[in-house]
Design a protein around this motif. Structure first.
Motif, mmCIF file in Angstrom:
data_model
loop_
_atom_site.group_PDB
_atom_site.id
_atom_site.type_symbol
_atom_site.label_atom_id
_atom_site.label_comp_id
_atom_site.label_asym_id
_atom_site.label_seq_id
_atom_site.Cartn_x
_atom_site.Cartn_y
_atom_site.Cartn_z
ATOM 1 N N ALA A 71 0.835 -1.204 0.000
ATOM 2 C CA ALA A 71 0.000 0.000 0.000
ATOM 3 C C ALA A 71 0.870 1.254 0.000
ATOM 4 C CB ALA A 71 -0.914 0.001 1.217
ATOM 5 N N THR A 72 0.421 2.285 -0.710
ATOM 6 C CA THR A 72 1.147 3.549 -0.765
ATOM 7 C C THR A 72 0.650 4.490 0.333
ATOM 8 O OG1 THR A 72 -0.445 4.573 -2.265
ATOM 9 C CG2 THR A 72 1.354 3.295 -3.256
ATOM 10 N N LYS A 73 1.392 5.591 0.539
ATOM 11 C CA LYS A 73 0.982 6.580 1.530
ATOM 12 C C LYS A 73 -0.367 7.200 1.146
ATOM 13 C CE LYS A 73 2.464 10.785 3.920
ATOM 14 N NZ LYS A 73 1.149 11.434 3.753
ATOM 15 N N GLU A 74 -0.560 7.448 -0.135
ATOM 16 C CA GLU A 74 -1.839 8.018 -0.591
ATOM 17 C C GLU A 74 -2.997 7.073 -0.275
ATOM 18 O OE1 GLU A 74 0.884 7.814 -2.376
ATOM 19 O OE2 GLU A 74 1.467 9.939 -2.464
ATOM 20 N N GLU A 75 -2.767 5.792 -0.476
ATOM 21 C CA GLU A 75 -3.812 4.805 -0.172
ATOM 22 C C GLU A 75 -4.099 4.760 1.328
ATOM 23 O OE1 GLU A 75 -3.266 1.464 -3.697
ATOM 24 O OE2 GLU A 75 -1.926 1.438 -1.959
ATOM 25 N N MET A 76 -3.079 4.877 2.139
ATOM 26 C CA MET A 76 -3.275 4.840 3.586
ATOM 27 C C MET A 76 -3.975 6.098 4.080
ATOM 28 S SD MET A 76 -2.367 1.911 4.294
ATOM 29 C CE MET A 76 -2.752 2.115 6.045
ATOM 30 N N ASP A 77 -3.663 7.247 3.467
ATOM 31 C CA ASP A 77 -4.354 8.484 3.841
ATOM 32 C C ASP A 77 -5.845 8.389 3.482
ATOM 33 O OD1 ASP A 77 -2.031 9.561 4.775
ATOM 34 O OD2 ASP A 77 -1.587 10.723 2.956
ATOM 35 N N ARG A 78 -6.123 7.823 2.322
ATOM 36 C CA ARG A 78 -7.521 7.650 1.913
ATOM 37 C C ARG A 78 -8.228 6.664 2.844
ATOM 38 N NH1 ARG A 78 -6.463 7.021 -2.934
ATOM 39 N NH2 ARG A 78 -6.463 4.758 -3.140
ATOM 40 N N ARG A 79 -7.500 5.640 3.261
ATOM 41 C CA ARG A 79 -8.070 4.656 4.188
ATOM 42 C C ARG A 79 -8.402 5.298 5.533
ATOM 43 N NH1 ARG A 79 -7.452 -0.731 4.939
ATOM 44 N NH2 ARG A 79 -7.816 -0.825 2.703
ATOM 45 N N ALA A 80 -7.554 6.199 6.005
ATOM 46 C CA ALA A 80 -7.796 6.874 7.283
ATOM 47 C C ALA A 80 -9.097 7.667 7.249
ATOM 48 C CB ALA A 80 -6.618 7.781 7.636
ATOM 49 N N LYS A 81 -9.358 8.316 6.124
ATOM 50 C CA LYS A 81 -10.604 9.081 5.992
ATOM 51 C C LYS A 81 -11.816 8.149 5.979
ATOM 52 C CE LYS A 81 -8.469 12.948 3.491
ATOM 53 N NZ LYS A 81 -8.414 13.695 2.204
ATOM 54 N N LEU A 82 -11.668 7.018 5.300
ATOM 55 C CA LEU A 82 -12.755 6.044 5.272
ATOM 56 C C LEU A 82 -13.017 5.468 6.660
ATOM 57 C CD1 LEU A 82 -11.949 4.101 1.966
ATOM 58 C CD2 LEU A 82 -13.861 5.662 2.363
ATOM 59 N N ASN A 83 -11.947 5.275 7.423
ATOM 60 C CA ASN A 83 -12.103 4.763 8.787
ATOM 61 C C ASN A 83 -12.923 5.716 9.642
ATOM 62 O OD1 ASN A 83 -10.619 2.463 8.268
ATOM 63 N ND2 ASN A 83 -8.712 3.259 9.120
ATOM 64 N N ASP A 84 -12.600 6.996 9.552
ATOM 65 C CA ASP A 84 -13.343 7.995 10.332
ATOM 66 C C ASP A 84 -14.813 8.015 9.931
ATOM 67 O OD1 ASP A 84 -11.121 8.741 11.764
ATOM 68 O OD2 ASP A 84 -10.584 10.391 10.416
ATOM 69 N N SER A 85 -15.064 7.909 8.645
ATOM 70 C CA SER A 85 -16.440 7.931 8.155
ATOM 71 C C SER A 85 -17.216 6.689 8.579
ATOM 72 C CB SER A 85 -16.434 8.050 6.627
ATOM 73 O OG SER A 85 -17.736 7.997 6.111
ATOM 74 N N ALA A 86 -16.511 5.573 8.731
ATOM 75 C CA ALA A 86 -17.184 4.303 9.044
ATOM 76 C C ALA A 86 -17.585 4.178 10.510
ATOM 77 C CB ALA A 86 -16.273 3.135 8.662
ATOM 78 N N LYS A 87 -17.003 4.976 11.384
ATOM 79 C CA LYS A 87 -17.259 4.817 12.820
ATOM 80 C C LYS A 87 -18.735 4.944 13.176
ATOM 81 C CE LYS A 87 -12.681 6.222 14.442
ATOM 82 N NZ LYS A 87 -11.885 7.236 15.170
#
Length: 331
Positions: free
Chosen positions: A290-306
């Motif tokens: 995974a790239t840094k861009e993918e991990m940053d996008r994943r972090a946003k999805l995590n916050d939205s999923a809570k």
């Protein structure tokens, strides 16, 4: 004589009344004692202590699980599978290095990303194995024996299943047994992006009815967090149960990843149980591509999923209680 004469005398009315009163008092006292023994233990300060009836709850139709870091820890599983891969390459005479194979995987994925193409994890690993053989020899891509690549990959995959079964979380089997007892009619499945499959894990294979992978034909490239993989799971459930209507489906998904499991499952109508341990991983494992861009996008999805978390647990021992809590809401 005087004693015999007394015994032969008939009792007077007064004697009869006294005897009746005495026996009646005895009966009343016995009734009072029985009342104390059977009623009083269930009454404390005016409140009943008798067991409350079990709360009404909905029927569980479908329970699905993520695999990696949900029913087993992925770190040691992949490490042992990689060791088996290296051993297999060595049996063919190749002094392989796993770090080189990881580097090749990352390079291949970067090249594909720039070209706007996707590759299954299976094909990515096979290509990485082929490149390692090319690195150690003068062979060109087309000269590498396909059967060798397949054998090496099969060694990796077999070790992955065996290791996953060995490293199952200690409360996994007990949790599955509890689900089977409480919800005997429920369909249990696995939804995973990778090649793990509980149907090939002896300790848990009898609990699962199906496994849907992001590698499957008809699913790839719709891996988590794409809802396509969850729609494929629903289709599998429908085929198993011959269910035509899913309007009233009670479906719960269990996973450790907010974006991939909680948020993605919610998009297809599932309630989600988030397995979150106290020690959350903050760094990517060395084998991740995974790239840094993918991990940053994943972090946003995590916050939205809570906001879609229906219940949160810290271990699988808490699973059945969480399931019952979800089913009891508006049950």
């Amino acid at each position: 004589d005087h004693g015999a004469e007394q015994m032969c005398q008939q009792p007077t009315l007064h004697d009869l009344l006294r005897r009746f009163a005495r026996s009646h008092t005895t009966v009343i006292m016995m009734l009072m004692l029985l009342t104390v023994l059977f009623v009083w233990p269930h009454q404390v300060h005016g409140y009943s202590t008798a067991p409350a009836p079990a709360p009404a709850h909905k029927r569980l139709h479908l329970l699905t699980f993520d695999l990696d870091d949900t029913i087993f820890p992925i770190g040691p599983v992949v490490a042992e599978a990689n060791d088996a891969m290296i051993s297999s390459l060595q049996t063919f005479g190749y002094n392989a290095n796993n770090d080189e194979i990881i580097a090749a995987s990352k390079q291949i994925r970067n090249d594909l990303r720039q070209a706007g193409e996707a590759l299954t994890y299976t094909d990515l690993r096979k290509q990485s194995i082929r490149r390692e053989i090319m690195r150690l020899t003068d062979l060109q891509h087309h000269q590498v024996d396909d059967s060798v690549v397949e054998d090496v990959f099969d060694s990796w995959l077999s070790a992955r299943h065996a290791s996953a079964d060995k490293y199952l979380f200690s409360d996994c089997v007990g949790a599955l047994e509890a689900i089977k007892i409480q919800h005997p009619d429920a369909i249990i499945g696995a939804i995973t992006n990778g090649r793990g499959n509980p149907l090939f894990m002896p300790s848990v294979k009898d609990f699962f009815h199906f496994c849907v992978s992001g590698e499957d034909d008809g699913v790839f490239p719709k891996r988590k967090p794409d809802k396509g993989i969850y729609e494929a799971a629903l289709e599998t459930f429908r085929n198993l149960r011959d269910e035509q209507s899913l309007d009233s489906l009670n479906w719960i998904h269990v996973g450790d990843d907010l974006a991939n499991d909680v948020g993605a499952a919610a998009m297809t109508g599932a309630k989600s149980i988030w397995l979150s341990t106290e020690e959350e991983e903050t760094e990517l494992p060395s084998w991740s591509t995974a790239t840094k861009e993918e991990m940053d996008r994943r972090a946003k999805l995590n916050d939205s999923a809570k906001k879609h978390v229906s219940s949160k647990i810290s271990c699988l021992n808490e699973l059945e209680s969480a399931v019952m809590h979800i089913l009891s809401i508006e049950g």
